[in-house]
Design a protein around this motif. Structure first.
Motif, PDB file in Angstrom:
ATOM      1  N   GLU A  65      -1.708  -3.458 -16.852  1.00 32.13           N
ATOM      2  CA  GLU A  65       0.043  -3.023 -15.739  1.00 32.13           C
ATOM      3  C   GLU A  65      -0.782  -3.503 -14.817  1.00 32.13           C
ATOM      4  O   GLU A  65      -0.581  -3.359 -13.510  1.00 32.13           O
ATOM      5  CB  GLU A  65      -0.424  -1.127 -15.324  1.00 32.13           C
ATOM      6  CG  GLU A  65       0.823  -0.761 -17.225  1.00 32.13           C
ATOM      7  CD  GLU A  65      -0.025   1.045 -17.339  1.00 32.13           C
ATOM      8  OE1 GLU A  65      -0.288   1.543 -16.318  1.00 32.13           O
ATOM      9  OE2 GLU A  65       0.972   1.402 -18.132  1.00 32.13           O
ATOM     10  N   GLY A  66      -2.052  -4.163 -14.477  1.00 31.84           N
ATOM     11  CA  GLY A  66      -3.163  -4.990 -13.652  1.00 31.84           C
ATOM     12  C   GLY A  66      -2.900  -3.322 -12.611  1.00 31.84           C
ATOM     13  O   GLY A  66      -3.250  -4.373 -11.101  1.00 31.84           O
ATOM     14  N   ASP A  97      -8.921   8.171  -3.494  1.00 29.29           N
ATOM     15  CA  ASP A  97      -9.010   9.585  -3.298  1.00 29.29           C
ATOM     16  C   ASP A  97      -7.619   9.844  -2.567  1.00 29.29           C
ATOM     17  O   ASP A  97      -7.389  11.041  -2.445  1.00 29.29           O
ATOM     18  CB  ASP A  97      -9.757   8.572  -1.414  1.00 29.29           C
ATOM     19  CG  ASP A  97      -9.869   9.904  -0.015  1.00 29.29           C
ATOM     20  OD1 ASP A  97     -10.266  10.529  -0.391  1.00 29.29           O
ATOM     21  OD2 ASP A  97      -9.558   9.710   0.996  1.00 29.29           O
ATOM     22  N   GLY A  98      -6.528   9.256  -2.154  1.00 30.61           N
ATOM     23  CA  GLY A  98      -5.463   9.458  -1.675  1.00 30.61           C
ATOM     24  C   GLY A  98      -4.595   9.893  -2.880  1.00 30.61           C
ATOM     25  O   GLY A  98      -3.911  11.270  -3.300  1.00 30.61           O
ATOM     26  N   LYS A  99      -4.232   9.427  -4.292  1.00 33.96           N
ATOM     27  CA  LYS A  99      -3.688   9.361  -5.191  1.00 33.96           C
ATOM     28  C   LYS A  99      -4.277  10.575  -6.835  1.00 33.96           C
ATOM     29  O   LYS A  99      -3.420  11.078  -7.119  1.00 33.96           O
ATOM     30  CB  LYS A  99      -3.371   8.466  -6.120  1.00 33.96           C
ATOM     31  CG  LYS A  99      -4.734   7.262  -7.146  1.00 33.96           C
ATOM     32  CD  LYS A  99      -4.590   6.793  -7.499  1.00 33.96           C
ATOM     33  CE  LYS A  99      -3.279   6.407  -8.637  1.00 33.96           C
ATOM     34  NZ  LYS A  99      -4.228   6.704 -10.265  1.00 33.96           N
ATOM     35  N   THR A 100      -5.053  10.943  -6.290  1.00 31.01           N
ATOM     36  CA  THR A 100      -5.972  11.918  -7.365  1.00 31.01           C
ATOM     37  C   THR A 100      -6.861  12.871  -6.626  1.00 31.01           C
ATOM     38  O   THR A 100      -6.853  13.941  -6.549  1.00 31.01           O
ATOM     39  CB  THR A 100      -7.101  10.885  -8.253  1.00 31.01           C
ATOM     40  OG1 THR A 100      -6.332  10.024  -9.254  1.00 31.01           O
ATOM     41  CG2 THR A 100      -7.376  12.035  -8.971  1.00 31.01           C
ATOM     42  N   GLU A 134       0.196   7.498   0.515  1.00 31.36           N
ATOM     43  CA  GLU A 134      -0.425   5.959   0.427  1.00 31.36           C
ATOM     44  C   GLU A 134      -1.157   5.194  -0.133  1.00 31.36           C
ATOM     45  O   GLU A 134      -1.652   3.999  -0.593  1.00 31.36           O
ATOM     46  CB  GLU A 134      -0.611   6.042   1.774  1.00 31.36           C
ATOM     47  CG  GLU A 134      -0.461   7.047   3.149  1.00 31.36           C
ATOM     48  CD  GLU A 134      -1.070   7.066   4.391  1.00 31.36           C
ATOM     49  OE1 GLU A 134      -0.096   6.836   5.488  1.00 31.36           O
ATOM     50  OE2 GLU A 134      -2.131   6.734   4.009  1.00 31.36           O
ATOM     51  N   GLY A 135      -1.584   6.329  -1.215  1.00 27.34           N
ATOM     52  CA  GLY A 135      -2.807   5.842  -2.327  1.00 27.34           C
ATOM     53  C   GLY A 135      -2.290   5.544  -3.164  1.00 27.34           C
ATOM     54  O   GLY A 135      -2.334   4.071  -3.852  1.00 27.34           O
ATOM     55  N   GLU A 136      -1.104   6.003  -4.058  1.00 25.90           N
ATOM     56  CA  GLU A 136       0.074   5.570  -4.649  1.00 25.90           C
ATOM     57  C   GLU A 136       0.850   3.687  -3.956  1.00 25.90           C
ATOM     58  O   GLU A 136       0.484   2.974  -4.816  1.00 25.90           O
ATOM     59  CB  GLU A 136       1.551   5.729  -5.043  1.00 25.90           C
ATOM     60  CG  GLU A 136       0.654   7.372  -5.266  1.00 25.90           C
ATOM     61  CD  GLU A 136       0.768   7.120  -7.266  1.00 25.90           C
ATOM     62  OE1 GLU A 136       0.464   6.076  -7.625  1.00 25.90           O
ATOM     63  OE2 GLU A 136       0.309   8.282  -7.699  1.00 25.90           O
ATOM     64  N   VAL A 137       1.424   3.438  -2.945  1.00 22.24           N
ATOM     65  CA  VAL A 137       1.359   2.406  -2.300  1.00 22.24           C
ATOM     66  C   VAL A 137       0.647   1.243  -2.280  1.00 22.24           C
ATOM     67  O   VAL A 137       0.395   0.214  -2.541  1.00 22.24           O
ATOM     68  CB  VAL A 137       1.992   2.476  -0.449  1.00 22.24           C
ATOM     69  CG1 VAL A 137       2.670   1.062  -0.570  1.00 22.24           C
ATOM     70  CG2 VAL A 137       3.469   3.441  -1.218  1.00 22.24           C
ATOM     71  N   LEU A 138      -1.479   1.846  -2.336  1.00 23.80           N
ATOM     72  CA  LEU A 138      -1.919   1.184  -1.551  1.00 23.80           C
ATOM     73  C   LEU A 138      -2.356   0.541  -3.729  1.00 23.80           C
ATOM     74  O   LEU A 138      -2.494  -1.283  -3.594  1.00 23.80           O
ATOM     75  CB  LEU A 138      -3.020   1.977  -1.160  1.00 23.80           C
ATOM     76  CG  LEU A 138      -4.343   2.162   0.035  1.00 23.80           C
ATOM     77  CD1 LEU A 138      -4.978   2.777   0.263  1.00 23.80           C
ATOM     78  CD2 LEU A 138      -3.935   0.745   0.640  1.00 23.80           C
ATOM     79  N   GLN A 139      -1.886   2.085  -4.031  1.00 21.07           N
ATOM     80  CA  GLN A 139      -2.492   0.786  -5.798  1.00 21.07           C
ATOM     81  C   GLN A 139      -1.267  -0.082  -6.121  1.00 21.07           C
ATOM     82  O   GLN A 139      -1.747  -0.787  -6.783  1.00 21.07           O
ATOM     83  CB  GLN A 139      -2.530   1.756  -7.208  1.00 21.07           C
ATOM     84  CG  GLN A 139      -2.680   2.064  -7.949  1.00 21.07           C
ATOM     85  CD  GLN A 139      -2.532   2.945  -9.726  1.00 21.07           C
ATOM     86  OE1 GLN A 139      -3.329   2.909  -9.818  1.00 21.07           O
ATOM     87  NE2 GLN A 139      -1.829   3.255  -9.433  1.00 21.07           N
ATOM     88  N   LEU A 140      -0.400   0.177  -5.722  1.00 19.75           N
ATOM     89  CA  LEU A 140       0.966  -0.785  -5.717  1.00 19.75           C
ATOM     90  C   LEU A 140      -0.170  -2.046  -5.175  1.00 19.75           C
ATOM     91  O   LEU A 140       0.695  -3.039  -5.802  1.00 19.75           O
ATOM     92  CB  LEU A 140       2.845  -0.614  -5.284  1.00 19.75           C
ATOM     93  CG  LEU A 140       3.633  -0.826  -5.713  1.00 19.75           C
ATOM     94  CD1 LEU A 140       3.772  -0.768  -7.664  1.00 19.75           C
ATOM     95  CD2 LEU A 140       5.179  -0.157  -5.682  1.00 19.75           C
ATOM     96  N   GLN A 141      -0.098  -2.320  -4.202  1.00 25.83           N
ATOM     97  CA  GLN A 141      -0.336  -3.720  -2.721  1.00 25.83           C
ATOM     98  C   GLN A 141      -1.242  -3.879  -4.250  1.00 25.83           C
ATOM     99  O   GLN A 141      -1.135  -5.674  -3.638  1.00 25.83           O
ATOM    100  CB  GLN A 141      -1.125  -3.072  -2.299  1.00 25.83           C
ATOM    101  CG  GLN A 141      -1.086  -3.837  -0.726  1.00 25.83           C
ATOM    102  CD  GLN A 141      -1.784  -3.194   0.733  1.00 25.83           C
ATOM    103  OE1 GLN A 141      -1.123  -2.551   0.785  1.00 25.83           O
ATOM    104  NE2 GLN A 141      -2.874  -3.748   1.353  1.00 25.83           N
TER     105      GLN A 141
END
Length: 341
Positions: A249-250, A185-188, A161-168
């Motif tokens: 990479e934005g 909090d999610g991705k790391t 979910e953290g990765e998807v939030l970053q993409l979002q």
């Protein structure tokens, strides 16, 4: 449960120990764990084995499994095959996330070595990342511990979910600090929490789950903020990537988010330049944009936030058993913060 204060025992004449020094505290366990990371791969498909070995060989310092080993020893100063096995599984999951990250970021190198997606292709890299996650959970079943499976399954969902939030929020100049904290909090941070809490479950010390979760979350937050600061102020050779890559990479990182906030009130022209760069990913004037972020005062704010998170991580350790393994965890927080100097 007693609380033992933690103090920095390193005087100016006793600098923070190196990563190798901290690793040496559990050297025998670490060596066995490192072999298990490779030994746990058992695919009948040769390509899966080749790619898996490639990405694991390109791995970093094995910090997350080191934390698992330190936590396990902190509770019981005896070698634990289960803890070593869990530490290896934690590294396998971490490796899988890096493989997927490289595909998303279209990275050609990681730590100066070719990525899986560059060596093979995106489809192969994604599927091997999936295999590593599946294999990790296949191995977790062997512990026959529902609480352990719960922590790792919940945590893996949070990572995704953290990765998807970053993409979002990619290329979103209106992303906020709260958005950023939810992402990291999610991705790391979640994997650091899994690394600590998993050890507590194995050692039947679940009364420390909250403290370990707090440590993992705050240490992970600090670690990621520091990484993001170094994208604007670090050594590109040491990091294995160019300064300003996150901006190109934005990615919604805290230095950029805070710089936009500060520039909006003080330098509207600079704000517009940075906003457009974030939104489009076009950074032909990368050095100028990096200098803009530096001048805004954003990095000073981020460094302070990283130190605040580090302090919270250290405070969480104060409720844990007082021994050299807890000291090792404390020293890891100091070592991470020292990267800001």
């Amino acid at each position: 449960m007693t609380s033992t204060p933690l103090n920095n025992t390193n005087s100016p004449l006793q600098p923070t120990p190196s990563y190798a020094d901290i690793q040496s505290i559990v050297a025998a366990d670490f060596e066995i764990m490192d072999k298990q990371v490779f030994g746990s791969l058992n695919s009948k498909v040769k390509l899966v084995m080749s790619v898996s070995q490639h990405v694991i060989n390109a791995g970093g310092k094995r910090m997350r499994p080191l934390i698992t080993l330190l936590c396990a020893r902190m509770f019981d100063d005896n070698p634990s095959e289960k803890a070593m096995h869990l530490a290896a599984i934690t590294e396998m999951l971490h490796t899988a996330t890096l493989v997927h990250d490289d595909v998303i970021d279209e990275s050609g190198q990681r730590r100066g070595k070719p990525t899986a997606n560059a060596t093979w292709d995106n489809a192969t890299a994604v599927l091997v990342g999936d295999y590593l996650i599946a294999r990790a959970f296949n191995l977790l079943v062997g512990f026959q511990s529902l609480p352990l499976l719960q922590v790792f399954s919940d945590g893996t969902c949070d990572i995704a979910e953290g990765e998807v939030l970053q993409l979002q929020h990619q290329h979103n100049p209106t992303a906020t600090e709260d958005d950023y904290l939810r992402i990291i909090d999610g991705k790391t941070s979640r994997l650091f929490m899994m690394a600590t809490q998993g050890a507590a479950i194995l050692q039947d010390k679940t009364e420390y789950m909250q403290a370990l979760g707090d440590f993992g979350q705050h240490f992970g937050n600090a670690f990621q903020i520091i990484d993001d600061v170094l994208d604007y102020s670090g050594d590109s050779e040491l990091m294995g990537k160019n300064l300003g890559d996150d901006l190109a990479e934005g990615k919604p990182t805290l230095p950029t988010i805070k710089a936009l906030e500060l520039l909006k009130d003080s330098d509207i022209e600079g704000y517009e330049q940075l906003r457009i760069a974030v939104q489009t990913g076009k950074t032909p004037n990368a050095e100028q944009l990096i200098e803009l972020v530096r001048r805004s005062g954003s990095l000073d704010y981020c460094k302070q936030r990283a130190l605040e998170e580090t302090k919270l991580a250290q405070q969480a350790l104060s409720t844990l058993p007082d021994n050299r393994y807890r000291t090792g965890l404390y020293q890891l927080t100091e070592l991470a913060s020292a990267r800001l100097l």
